[in-house]
Design a protein around this motif. Sequence first.
Motif, PDB file in Angstrom:
ATOM      1  N   VAL A   1       3.134   1.948   1.987  1.00 30.15           N
ATOM      2  CA  VAL A   1       2.717   3.362   2.444  1.00 30.15           C
ATOM      3  C   VAL A   1       1.501   3.341   2.957  1.00 30.15           C
ATOM      4  O   VAL A   1       0.804   2.352   2.583  1.00 30.15           O
ATOM      5  CB  VAL A   1       2.998   4.394   1.169  1.00 30.15           C
ATOM      6  N   LYS A   2       1.038   4.329   3.744  1.00 38.23           N
ATOM      7  CA  LYS A   2      -0.530   4.738   4.128  1.00 38.23           C
ATOM      8  C   LYS A   2      -0.874   6.006   3.573  1.00 38.23           C
ATOM      9  O   LYS A   2      -0.184   7.073   3.004  1.00 38.23           O
ATOM     10  CB  LYS A   2      -0.269   4.676   5.601  1.00 38.23           C
ATOM     11  N   ASN A   3      -2.274   6.003   3.502  1.00 41.15           N
ATOM     12  CA  ASN A   3      -2.894   7.327   3.311  1.00 41.15           C
ATOM     13  C   ASN A   3      -2.770   7.760   1.965  1.00 41.15           C
ATOM     14  O   ASN A   3      -2.161   9.045   1.820  1.00 41.15           O
ATOM     15  CB  ASN A   3      -2.781   8.368   4.157  1.00 41.15           C
TER      16      ASN A   3
ATOM     17  N   PHE B   1      -0.433  -0.091  -9.104  1.00 43.95           N
ATOM     18  CA  PHE B   1       0.127  -1.223  -8.499  1.00 43.95           C
ATOM     19  C   PHE B   1       0.070  -0.713  -7.011  1.00 43.95           C
ATOM     20  O   PHE B   1       1.244  -0.036  -6.629  1.00 43.95           O
ATOM     21  CB  PHE B   1       1.349  -1.823  -9.043  1.00 43.95           C
ATOM     22  N   LEU B   2      -0.731  -1.265  -6.093  1.00 48.65           N
ATOM     23  CA  LEU B   2      -0.635  -1.092  -4.743  1.00 48.65           C
ATOM     24  C   LEU B   2      -0.064  -2.338  -4.086  1.00 48.65           C
ATOM     25  O   LEU B   2      -0.767  -3.468  -4.014  1.00 48.65           O
ATOM     26  CB  LEU B   2      -1.891  -0.737  -4.036  1.00 48.65           C
ATOM     27  N   ARG B   3       1.159  -2.345  -3.326  1.00 44.37           N
ATOM     28  CA  ARG B   3       1.567  -3.305  -2.681  1.00 44.37           C
ATOM     29  C   ARG B   3       1.780  -2.913  -1.077  1.00 44.37           C
ATOM     30  O   ARG B   3       2.381  -2.142  -0.724  1.00 44.37           O
ATOM     31  CB  ARG B   3       3.081  -3.710  -3.203  1.00 44.37           C
ATOM     32  N   ASN B   4       1.059  -3.601  -0.286  1.00 41.43           N
ATOM     33  CA  ASN B   4       1.413  -3.572   1.225  1.00 41.43           C
ATOM     34  C   ASN B   4       0.844  -1.998   1.457  1.00 41.43           C
ATOM     35  O   ASN B   4       1.514  -1.211   2.240  1.00 41.43           O
ATOM     36  CB  ASN B   4       2.352  -3.751   1.576  1.00 41.43           C
ATOM     37  N   VAL B   5      -0.107  -1.612   0.833  1.00 40.11           N
ATOM     38  CA  VAL B   5      -0.596  -0.070   1.057  1.00 40.11           C
ATOM     39  C   VAL B   5      -1.818  -0.165   1.892  1.00 40.11           C
ATOM     40  O   VAL B   5      -2.616  -1.081   1.690  1.00 40.11           O
ATOM     41  CB  VAL B   5      -1.090   0.440  -0.414  1.00 40.11           C
ATOM     42  N   VAL B   6      -1.989   0.625   3.028  1.00 37.40           N
ATOM     43  CA  VAL B   6      -3.213   0.610   3.860  1.00 37.40           C
ATOM     44  C   VAL B   6      -3.645   2.113   3.527  1.00 37.40           C
ATOM     45  O   VAL B   6      -2.915   3.299   4.027  1.00 37.40           O
ATOM     46  CB  VAL B   6      -2.538   0.638   5.479  1.00 37.40           C
ATOM     47  N   HIS B   7      -4.888   2.039   3.635  1.00 38.08           N
ATOM     48  CA  HIS B   7      -5.669   3.271   3.488  1.00 38.08           C
ATOM     49  C   HIS B   7      -5.475   4.152   2.270  1.00 38.08           C
ATOM     50  O   HIS B   7      -4.660   5.019   2.418  1.00 38.08           O
ATOM     51  CB  HIS B   7      -5.754   4.265   4.714  1.00 38.08           C
ATOM     52  N   ALA B   8      -6.119   3.662   1.156  1.00 42.48           N
ATOM     53  CA  ALA B   8      -5.906   4.262  -0.191  1.00 42.48           C
ATOM     54  C   ALA B   8      -7.243   4.714  -0.534  1.00 42.48           C
ATOM     55  O   ALA B   8      -8.214   4.098  -0.676  1.00 42.48           O
ATOM     56  CB  ALA B   8      -5.225   3.413  -1.062  1.00 42.48           C
ATOM     57  N   ASN B   9      -7.342   5.753  -1.364  1.00 40.88           N
ATOM     58  CA  ASN B   9      -8.372   6.210  -2.015  1.00 40.88           C
ATOM     59  C   ASN B   9      -8.224   6.432  -3.317  1.00 40.88           C
ATOM     60  O   ASN B   9      -7.620   7.393  -4.006  1.00 40.88           O
ATOM     61  CB  ASN B   9      -8.975   7.592  -1.516  1.00 40.88           C
TER      62      ASN B   9
ATOM     63  N   GLY C   1      -0.234  -8.201  -1.320  1.00 44.68           N
ATOM     64  CA  GLY C   1       0.359  -7.994  -0.195  1.00 44.68           C
ATOM     65  C   GLY C   1      -0.763  -7.983   1.122  1.00 44.68           C
ATOM     66  O   GLY C   1      -2.038  -8.582   0.972  1.00 44.68           O
ATOM     67  N   ASN C   2      -0.531  -6.995   2.191  1.00 42.75           N
ATOM     68  CA  ASN C   2      -1.507  -6.840   3.302  1.00 42.75           C
ATOM     69  C   ASN C   2      -2.001  -5.426   2.917  1.00 42.75           C
ATOM     70  O   ASN C   2      -2.112  -4.637   3.984  1.00 42.75           O
ATOM     71  CB  ASN C   2      -0.570  -6.754   4.377  1.00 42.75           C
ATOM     72  N   SER C   3      -2.241  -4.996   1.631  1.00 48.05           N
ATOM     73  CA  SER C   3      -2.960  -3.965   1.455  1.00 48.05           C
ATOM     74  C   SER C   3      -4.671  -3.970   2.150  1.00 48.05           C
ATOM     75  O   SER C   3      -5.102  -4.990   2.130  1.00 48.05           O
ATOM     76  CB  SER C   3      -3.267  -3.726  -0.031  1.00 48.05           C
TER      77      SER C   3
END
Length: 439
Positions: free
Chosen positions: A115-117, A134-142, A160-162
């Motif tokens: 997921v994103k954002n 647990f963040l897996r392949n997450v893009v842009h997390a706060n 992953g590609n976080s």
Amino acid sequence: MLALICVTGLCGNAGAEQQKVVYAKQGALSAQSCIDSAGPGGVCILPAGYSEALTSSLTIRQEGQTLKCESGATLTKVSNGDLITVTASGATLAGCRLSDEHAAYDGSIIYAQSVKNLTVENNIIIGAKRFGMFLRNVVHANITNNKLQGCVNDSIYGDGNSSEIEISSNTIDASSPSMWHHAIGLHSHDASSRVSQVHIEGNHITNGYDYCVEVGAFGGLHPTDIEIVNNICTQKKVPGKPGGYSLDSVDGATLQGNSYINDSNGASVLGIELVSGSYAKAINNILVGGSITINKQSFTNVDHNTITIHSSADGQMVAIYSGSSRTVGNNHNQITNNTIQISASLADKPAFGIWLQCNADAIDCSNQVIQGNTIEAINGSKNPAIRIENDYPTTARMNSIGIHGNSIKNWPHCYTQSANGVQSEISGNIEGCSSRFKN
């Protein structure tokens, strides 16, 4: 009929579609029904005092949804699986108490994948048999201003590609004496994956069995653009060898303004570990009972750090170490303007202020600088302040080693250096030692 209201800050502009806000209701409208009814871009609010025991994962599956809790609202995990699963982008989780207090059920508290954002803020997370988040392949997390405690694995973990991950101002109790886990961990775990653009700042960590923060490849590509800034980690006394901040196979890392306090464990441990990477900076960190190690690492700057070590009773002590234990070069490193204070009695194990070692066959350990450091022994030591050692003088290269402008205080010997295989220049140092060299 569901309540639909406009809450300050949650409505669109005049003429635009209003954001749907739904309140859960104890015994009548569950948290899952609430979030589903809110729809894409909607808000589910758990009212003050709301409490629900979840027998299956609460899933946020529509884009832009917010789960917001008023004072004291609690979701408790009473079955295996993750407490909250995020499968849609733009999700926000705010102000909730999320609990598996005794880590009785398998799974994590929050699991987000592909997921994103993502925003996770102002939550209390208590207990998890797996991970707090647990963040897996997450893009842009706060991930900000949360309180986490009692997680069996890492409190906050990403792989992953976080990328574009902000982890800031969280309070983390990772002080378990029995489990191998980190307060914050990010790994490029899978082949061809890369964790990148991570900013970890202002977190307060109570540490237990393992590192306060660990970032590394561990099967994937080298993480890049990692910043670890102004964090505070206090070490609880536990068995084994815990530590502060560890970066494995990371390129382009900055560790600045962090502290690691390890007064309780006696012997020094790894306050900052930089291994198998390049172009790192460790600047203005304060370590008590923790050393800095550069291992199989090149083009790294260790500058203006303060290191205080009180005992080497459990093992050999080095405040700053630069070496290579495998056939990988360790070169072009600078150790400058650091303040080192070691309280080692003659009964303790060997102690050195700074140690450069070339300890693998046919590698390059050249072009390293030790300059402008203050290296002080408080109770005396039987060893030199600076040690330069090439264990493979016929095959390994240790050229252009500069030792300049350091202040060496109260050591029996200022330097020791391999008789062969080292080309060094020593000049301009204040040598407060009984003898200049120990061979």
